[in-house]
Design a protein around this motif. Sequence first.
Motif, mmCIF file in Angstrom:
data_model
loop_
_atom_site.group_PDB
_atom_site.id
_atom_site.type_symbol
_atom_site.label_atom_id
_atom_site.label_comp_id
_atom_site.label_asym_id
_atom_site.label_seq_id
_atom_site.Cartn_x
_atom_site.Cartn_y
_atom_site.Cartn_z
ATOM 1 N N THR A 2 -31.189 48.905 87.489
ATOM 2 C CA THR A 2 -31.940 48.477 86.319
ATOM 3 C C THR A 2 -31.890 49.557 85.243
ATOM 4 O O THR A 2 -32.141 50.723 85.532
ATOM 5 N N PRO A 3 -31.582 49.193 83.987
ATOM 6 C CA PRO A 3 -31.651 50.200 82.922
ATOM 7 C C PRO A 3 -33.071 50.765 82.820
ATOM 8 O O PRO A 3 -34.046 50.016 82.898
ATOM 9 N N ARG A 5 -34.705 51.804 80.317
ATOM 10 C CA ARG A 5 -35.465 51.258 79.189
ATOM 11 C C ARG A 5 -36.158 49.949 79.557
ATOM 12 O O ARG A 5 -37.161 49.602 78.962
ATOM 13 N N ASP A 6 -35.652 49.223 80.537
ATOM 14 C CA ASP A 6 -36.299 47.989 80.990
ATOM 15 C C ASP A 6 -37.529 48.280 81.847
ATOM 16 O O ASP A 6 -38.330 47.381 82.102
ATOM 17 N N LEU A 7 -37.685 49.515 82.322
ATOM 18 C CA LEU A 7 -38.832 49.885 83.141
ATOM 19 C C LEU A 7 -40.005 50.400 82.303
ATOM 20 O O LEU A 7 -41.109 50.562 82.809
ATOM 21 N N HIS A 9 -43.008 50.291 79.935
ATOM 22 C CA HIS A 9 -44.011 49.300 79.560
ATOM 23 C C HIS A 9 -44.519 49.607 78.149
ATOM 24 O O HIS A 9 -44.973 50.721 77.885
ATOM 25 N N SER A 50 -47.344 50.175 85.735
ATOM 26 C CA SER A 50 -46.166 50.152 86.601
ATOM 27 C C SER A 50 -46.060 51.471 87.354
ATOM 28 O O SER A 50 -46.569 52.502 86.913
ATOM 29 N N HIS A 52 -42.874 53.398 89.511
ATOM 30 C CA HIS A 52 -41.484 53.372 89.950
ATOM 31 C C HIS A 52 -41.242 54.579 90.857
ATOM 32 O O HIS A 52 -41.633 55.695 90.535
ATOM 33 N N GLY A 114 -25.915 50.160 75.134
ATOM 34 C CA GLY A 114 -26.963 49.342 75.737
ATOM 35 C C GLY A 114 -26.453 48.124 76.474
ATOM 36 O O GLY A 114 -27.221 47.412 77.109
ATOM 37 N N PRO A 117 -24.866 48.194 82.413
ATOM 38 C CA PRO A 117 -25.913 48.655 83.328
ATOM 39 C C PRO A 117 -25.555 50.040 83.859
ATOM 40 O O PRO A 117 -24.383 50.337 84.092
ATOM 41 N N GLU A 156 -29.423 57.727 81.593
ATOM 42 C CA GLU A 156 -28.703 56.640 82.250
ATOM 43 C C GLU A 156 -27.211 56.925 82.102
ATOM 44 O O GLU A 156 -26.717 57.136 80.993
ATOM 45 N N SER A 182 -40.063 49.374 92.617
ATOM 46 C CA SER A 182 -40.835 49.238 91.386
ATOM 47 C C SER A 182 -42.019 48.340 91.669
ATOM 48 O O SER A 182 -41.881 47.332 92.360
#
Length: 192
Positions: A2-3, A5-7, A9, A50, A52, A114, A117, A156, A182
């Motif tokens: 998972t990137p 930036r997607d984690l 919030h 969240s 992780h 971006g 992945p 990343e 996560s």
Amino acid sequence: MTPFRDLVHPAAGTALISEWITGTAERTRAAADAVAEEWAAGEWPSALLSQHVFRATDGTGLLFYAQWTSDEEHLTWARARRGALVSRVDALVPGIGRPGLHRTRLHRSVVHDGGRPPGALAVTRTTAGTVVAAPGLLAAHVHLTKDGQESFVVEEWADAAFFGAAVRTGTRTAKRYTLHHSFLNDHEGEAV
């Protein structure tokens, strides 16, 4: 993977970064699984957005990245509940080293590519907070401590080979991680 930036919030008032030193790959996995079981079985505080859990690819430990609505909400929970959670994990995996918790806030992100992945994630602790471009670096996310004296840069990478090449050339000294679990604020743990 998972990137990163997607984690992130968008409602996070604080991002907590901490490391647990376990020493071996077996102890690292056991500690990560124990934390996952504790979170899955426990009651989630509503202010925790969240959590992780990342495993160091060299097997030496875990990196935690937690997002809370505020430091005050985290401190209230920590005083009331953290000790019980940690003591249950310590009963299963004794002798975990915990060098400290860092209260940070995402300062900025630099995204070079971006659309791909990431194949590797690396974290560097630094005083500069700079992002140095390198072949295979997809994105970097700079987190500043509350006093602004330190930063953590979460990078990343396209894959581990690009990261390894950057380490060999001396442009990186970061530790590489992979996402283990996560937990999202909808109270449903997502095992990755």
